[in-house]
Design an enzyme around this catalytic site. Sequence first.
Site, PDB file in Angstrom:
ATOM      1  N   ASP A 159       4.573   0.499  12.033  1.00  0.00           N
ATOM      2  CA  ASP A 159       3.318  -0.053  11.497  1.00  0.00           C
ATOM      3  C   ASP A 159       3.077  -1.498  11.914  1.00  0.00           C
ATOM      4  OD1 ASP A 159       3.516   1.713   8.302  1.00  0.00           O
ATOM      5  OD2 ASP A 159       3.012   2.369  10.327  1.00  0.00           O
TER       6      ASP A 159
ATOM      7  N   LYS B 164       0.851  -1.206   0.000  1.00  0.00           N
ATOM      8  CA  LYS B 164       0.000   0.000   0.000  1.00  0.00           C
ATOM      9  C   LYS B 164       0.876   1.242   0.000  1.00  0.00           C
ATOM     10  CE  LYS B 164      -1.745   1.576   4.030  1.00  0.00           C
ATOM     11  NZ  LYS B 164      -1.425   2.980   4.373  1.00  0.00           N
ATOM     12  N   ASN B 165       1.882   1.272   0.895  1.00  0.00           N
ATOM     13  CA  ASN B 165       2.649   2.514   1.073  1.00  0.00           C
ATOM     14  C   ASN B 165       3.650   2.765  -0.042  1.00  0.00           C
ATOM     15  OD1 ASN B 165       1.125   3.029   3.280  1.00  0.00           O
ATOM     16  ND2 ASN B 165       2.684   2.421   4.787  1.00  0.00           N
TER      17      ASN B 165
ATOM     18  N   ILE C 103       7.951   6.851  16.925  1.00  0.00           N
ATOM     19  CA  ILE C 103       7.664   7.547  15.663  1.00  0.00           C
ATOM     20  C   ILE C 103       6.423   8.427  15.770  1.00  0.00           C
ATOM     21  CG2 ILE C 103       7.194   7.258  13.192  1.00  0.00           C
ATOM     22  CD1 ILE C 103       9.972   6.242  13.983  1.00  0.00           C
TER      23      ILE C 103
ATOM     24  N   ARG D   8       0.810  14.760  12.619  1.00  0.00           N
ATOM     25  CA  ARG D   8       1.214  14.552  11.218  1.00  0.00           C
ATOM     26  C   ARG D   8       1.519  15.862  10.480  1.00  0.00           C
ATOM     27  NH1 ARG D   8      -0.755   9.307   9.849  1.00  0.00           N
ATOM     28  NH2 ARG D   8       0.933   9.237   8.341  1.00  0.00           N
ATOM     29  N   PRO D   9       2.414  16.714  10.983  1.00  0.00           N
ATOM     30  CA  PRO D   9       2.736  17.975  10.290  1.00  0.00           C
ATOM     31  C   PRO D   9       3.469  17.725   8.977  1.00  0.00           C
ATOM     32  CG  PRO D   9       4.246  17.609  12.097  1.00  0.00           C
ATOM     33  CD  PRO D   9       3.220  16.515  12.179  1.00  0.00           C
ATOM     34  N   MET D  10       3.704  18.806   8.218  1.00  0.00           N
ATOM     35  CA  MET D  10       4.395  18.675   6.922  1.00  0.00           C
ATOM     36  C   MET D  10       5.595  19.604   6.837  1.00  0.00           C
ATOM     37  SD  MET D  10       1.488  18.160   4.001  1.00  0.00           S
ATOM     38  CE  MET D  10       2.769  18.210   2.745  1.00  0.00           C
ATOM     39  N   ASP D  11       6.108  20.059   7.958  1.00  0.00           N
ATOM     40  CA  ASP D  11       7.209  21.047   7.949  1.00  0.00           C
ATOM     41  C   ASP D  11       8.443  20.547   7.192  1.00  0.00           C
ATOM     42  OD1 ASP D  11       7.067  19.281  10.264  1.00  0.00           O
ATOM     43  OD2 ASP D  11       8.941  20.205  10.881  1.00  0.00           O
ATOM     44  N   LEU D  12       8.708  19.244   7.263  1.00  0.00           N
ATOM     45  CA  LEU D  12       9.915  18.716   6.592  1.00  0.00           C
ATOM     46  C   LEU D  12       9.723  18.693   5.073  1.00  0.00           C
ATOM     47  CD1 LEU D  12      10.695  15.777   9.056  1.00  0.00           C
ATOM     48  CD2 LEU D  12      11.685  18.082   9.051  1.00  0.00           C
TER      49      LEU D  12
ATOM     50  N   ARG E  82      -8.813   0.081   4.501  1.00  0.00           N
ATOM     51  CA  ARG E  82      -7.835   1.004   3.915  1.00  0.00           C
ATOM     52  C   ARG E  82      -6.536   0.284   3.569  1.00  0.00           C
ATOM     53  NH1 ARG E  82      -6.948   6.501   6.947  1.00  0.00           N
ATOM     54  NH2 ARG E  82      -5.547   6.541   5.162  1.00  0.00           N
TER      55      ARG E  82
ATOM     56  N   CYS F 123      -4.515  13.025  12.545  1.00  0.00           N
ATOM     57  CA  CYS F 123      -5.275  11.777  12.424  1.00  0.00           C
ATOM     58  C   CYS F 123      -5.182  11.088  13.768  1.00  0.00           C
ATOM     59  CB  CYS F 123      -4.721  10.916  11.293  1.00  0.00           C
ATOM     60  SG  CYS F 123      -3.191  10.129  11.733  1.00  0.00           S
TER      61      CYS F 123
ATOM     62  N   ARG G 230      -3.835  10.971   4.298  1.00  0.00           N
ATOM     63  CA  ARG G 230      -2.683  11.867   4.386  1.00  0.00           C
ATOM     64  C   ARG G 230      -1.769  11.716   3.173  1.00  0.00           C
ATOM     65  NH1 ARG G 230       1.000  14.409   7.560  1.00  0.00           N
ATOM     66  NH2 ARG G 230       3.161  13.938   7.052  1.00  0.00           N
TER      67      ARG G 230
HETATM   68  C1  EPZ Z   1       4.541   6.848   6.200  1.00  0.00           C
HETATM   69  O1  EPZ Z   1       3.827   7.946   6.744  1.00  0.00           O
HETATM   70  C2  EPZ Z   1       3.555   5.699   6.126  1.00  0.00           C
HETATM   71  N1  EPZ Z   1       2.444   6.051   5.247  1.00  0.00           N
HETATM   72  C3  EPZ Z   1       3.028   5.372   7.537  1.00  0.00           C
HETATM   73  O2  EPZ Z   1       2.170   4.239   7.428  1.00  0.00           O
HETATM   74  C4  EPZ Z   1       4.223   5.003   8.411  1.00  0.00           C
HETATM   75  O3  EPZ Z   1       3.772   4.763   9.728  1.00  0.00           O
HETATM   76  C5  EPZ Z   1       5.238   6.161   8.418  1.00  0.00           C
HETATM   77  O4  EPZ Z   1       5.631   6.463   7.052  1.00  0.00           O
HETATM   78  C6  EPZ Z   1       6.489   5.824   9.215  1.00  0.00           C
HETATM   79  O5  EPZ Z   1       7.102   4.702   8.682  1.00  0.00           O
HETATM   80  C7  EPZ Z   1       2.623   6.009   3.904  1.00  0.00           C
HETATM   81  O6  EPZ Z   1       3.693   5.683   3.408  1.00  0.00           O
HETATM   82  C8  EPZ Z   1       1.447   6.367   3.064  1.00  0.00           C
HETATM   83  P1  EPZ Z   1       6.781  10.114   8.288  1.00  0.00           P
HETATM   84  P2  EPZ Z   1       4.492   9.423   6.749  1.00  0.00           P
HETATM   85  O7  EPZ Z   1       6.794  11.360   7.489  1.00  0.00           O
HETATM   86  O8  EPZ Z   1       5.289   9.607   5.516  1.00  0.00           O
HETATM   87  C9  EPZ Z   1       6.821  13.342  11.745  1.00  0.00           C
HETATM   88  C10 EPZ Z   1       0.221   2.979   7.754  1.00  0.00           C
HETATM   89  O9  EPZ Z   1      -0.270   2.474   8.772  1.00  0.00           O
HETATM   90  N2  EPZ Z   1       6.879  14.325  10.649  1.00  0.00           N
HETATM   91  O10 EPZ Z   1       7.963   9.181   8.219  1.00  0.00           O
HETATM   92  O11 EPZ Z   1       3.448  10.383   7.079  1.00  0.00           O
HETATM   93  C11 EPZ Z   1       5.455  12.667  11.808  1.00  0.00           C
HETATM   94  O12 EPZ Z   1       4.555  13.454  12.535  1.00  0.00           O
HETATM   95  C12 EPZ Z   1       0.777   4.387   7.789  1.00  0.00           C
HETATM   96  O13 EPZ Z   1       0.325   2.389   6.641  1.00  0.00           O
HETATM   97  C13 EPZ Z   1       7.102  15.661  10.959  1.00  0.00           C
HETATM   98  O14 EPZ Z   1       7.253  16.033  12.129  1.00  0.00           O
HETATM   99  O15 EPZ Z   1       5.483   9.264   7.988  1.00  0.00           O
HETATM  100  C14 EPZ Z   1       5.749  11.363  12.498  1.00  0.00           C
HETATM  101  O16 EPZ Z   1       5.790  11.583  13.893  1.00  0.00           O
HETATM  102  C15 EPZ Z   1       0.582   5.045   9.148  1.00  0.00           C
HETATM  103  N3  EPZ Z   1       7.143  16.584   9.950  1.00  0.00           N
HETATM  104  C16 EPZ Z   1       7.148  11.017  11.995  1.00  0.00           C
HETATM  105  O17 EPZ Z   1       7.715  12.248  11.495  1.00  0.00           O
HETATM  106  C17 EPZ Z   1       6.982  16.224   8.631  1.00  0.00           C
HETATM  107  O18 EPZ Z   1       7.055  17.108   7.754  1.00  0.00           O
HETATM  108  C18 EPZ Z   1       7.155   9.985  10.890  1.00  0.00           C
HETATM  109  O19 EPZ Z   1       6.464  10.541   9.813  1.00  0.00           O
HETATM  110  C19 EPZ Z   1       6.764  14.867   8.334  1.00  0.00           C
HETATM  111  C20 EPZ Z   1       6.728  13.930   9.357  1.00  0.00           C
END
Ligand code: EPZ
Length: 421
Positions: free
Chosen positions: A308, A22-23, A330, A123-127, A400, A118, A94
């Site tokens: 996950d 999926k991911n 995480i 789940r911010p997007m700052d990075l 999902r 969620c 997301r």
């Molecule tokens: C991906 O989410 C996966 N989703 C998630 O799977 C998975 O849990 C996660 O990576 C970690 O492995 C998809 O690939 C669609 P991250 P993503 O950016 O990209 C923080 C599932 O169950 N963060 O690595 O959103 C964030 O808040 C889902 O299939 C920031 O602070 O994960 C989190 O605490 C759930 N700022 C951590 O980093 C940002 O700009 C990891 O987030 C981005 C992220």
Amino acid sequence: MDSIVVTGGGPLAGEIPIAGAKNACLALMPATLLSEEPLTLTNTPRLSDIKTMTTLLQSLGAEASALQDGQVIAMSSHDLSSTRADYDIVRKMRASNLVLGPLIARCGHAEVSLPGGCAIGARPMDLHIHGLELLGAEIDLRDGYLHAKAPNGLKGAEIELAFASVGATENIVMAATLAKGTTVLTNAAREPEIVDLVTCLKQMGAQIEGEGTHRIEIQGVDRLHGATHQVVADRIELGTYMLAPAIAGGEVECLGGTIDLLSAFVERLDAAGIAVEETARGLKVARKADRVRAVDVTTEPFPGFPTDLQAQIMAMLCTAEGTSELNETIFENRFMHAPELTRMGAQIEVHGGTARVTGVERLKGAPVMATDLRASVSLILAGLAAEGETVVNRVYHLDRGYEHVVRKLSGVGAQIERVKA
Ligand code: EPZ
């Protein structure tokens, strides 16, 4: 809303086919926006999240259709009519935010709703934003949307991620494929889904190296061409089903999985007393003793233990011999399955990002509620060996990320059925 009813039973036996990831698919589909030529994905999973991404791409003017009962997705974004990803789609999923990088690179602008929080965290997007701005995008947050533009196109840059974010890595890498010059991304995420995305981008003509390491280098090119790409196996579905015989006993072969996709997870299973054997067709899993041993787990970015699979291994540890400590590093709120497992007789104490699980002989079936995708499947796993009936409500969460759960588990002897609301 449908429910899933599981009746605790005896050991399992048989094989479970593992679907495409999926991911990986949710990052591969937006890649079609980077080229005017068709992109076809095979081995795609049949999931509601994939349908949501299909709808989003269509709303942008791309052609996207599921073929062969959803195992192939044919896309073409020759003519895009919009660069706006609406809130009503993004709030549901997301990963919709993964159209941001490709749209800026291809069209020079994009309006993407912030996903909002969620169940498992803010789940911010700052990075994502920081990296895309270093590439030359100007991004404002207005009325809940990220308004991005790059009137002079994107330019290669040196980008260091403060955290190895999967989504930020994907957005930045996709945008950088069409930037002028070289981009070096450090502290990049190393997940297999990133490697799969880069493999596809290189088939489309992108010049990238270092995928799967902390340092990814991208030489921008003028345009990308079409491709056909087979989606990598879903390591999270694989790990989920490996836990079924670990919890219920017996032996199950998961077809299409390989150990390199989740070596940290397999190491914890081995420590708990679960035998994992690589076969010509996948991974064969069996519980060695009557009860598993308690083990400690800390979630980390790949190649560490995947967040996950945290909810799912907790379901196994609820009946382990001894006390286990699970550290979720995480996401800030990813223990919502704990109170539901407690309703089944589990002994779990949660303090912030740590859960201490003291194993009991056997759980008792009960009505429980799914709160997020991975929590919902952990409740089903717990029900496989619980005494009596477990009714998991709100299974739309499950749809999902898991295709045909009832068929796959009943195929190895589980007593499980889906009850229409
Ligand atoms: C991906 O989410 C996966 N989703 C998630 O799977 C998975 O849990 C996660 O990576 C970690 O492995 C998809 O690939 C669609 P991250 P993503 O950016 O990209 C923080 C599932 O169950 N963060 O690595 O959103 C964030 O808040 C889902 O299939 C920031 O602070 O994960 C989190 O605490 C759930 N700022 C951590 O980093 C940002 O700009 C990891 O987030 C981005 C992220």
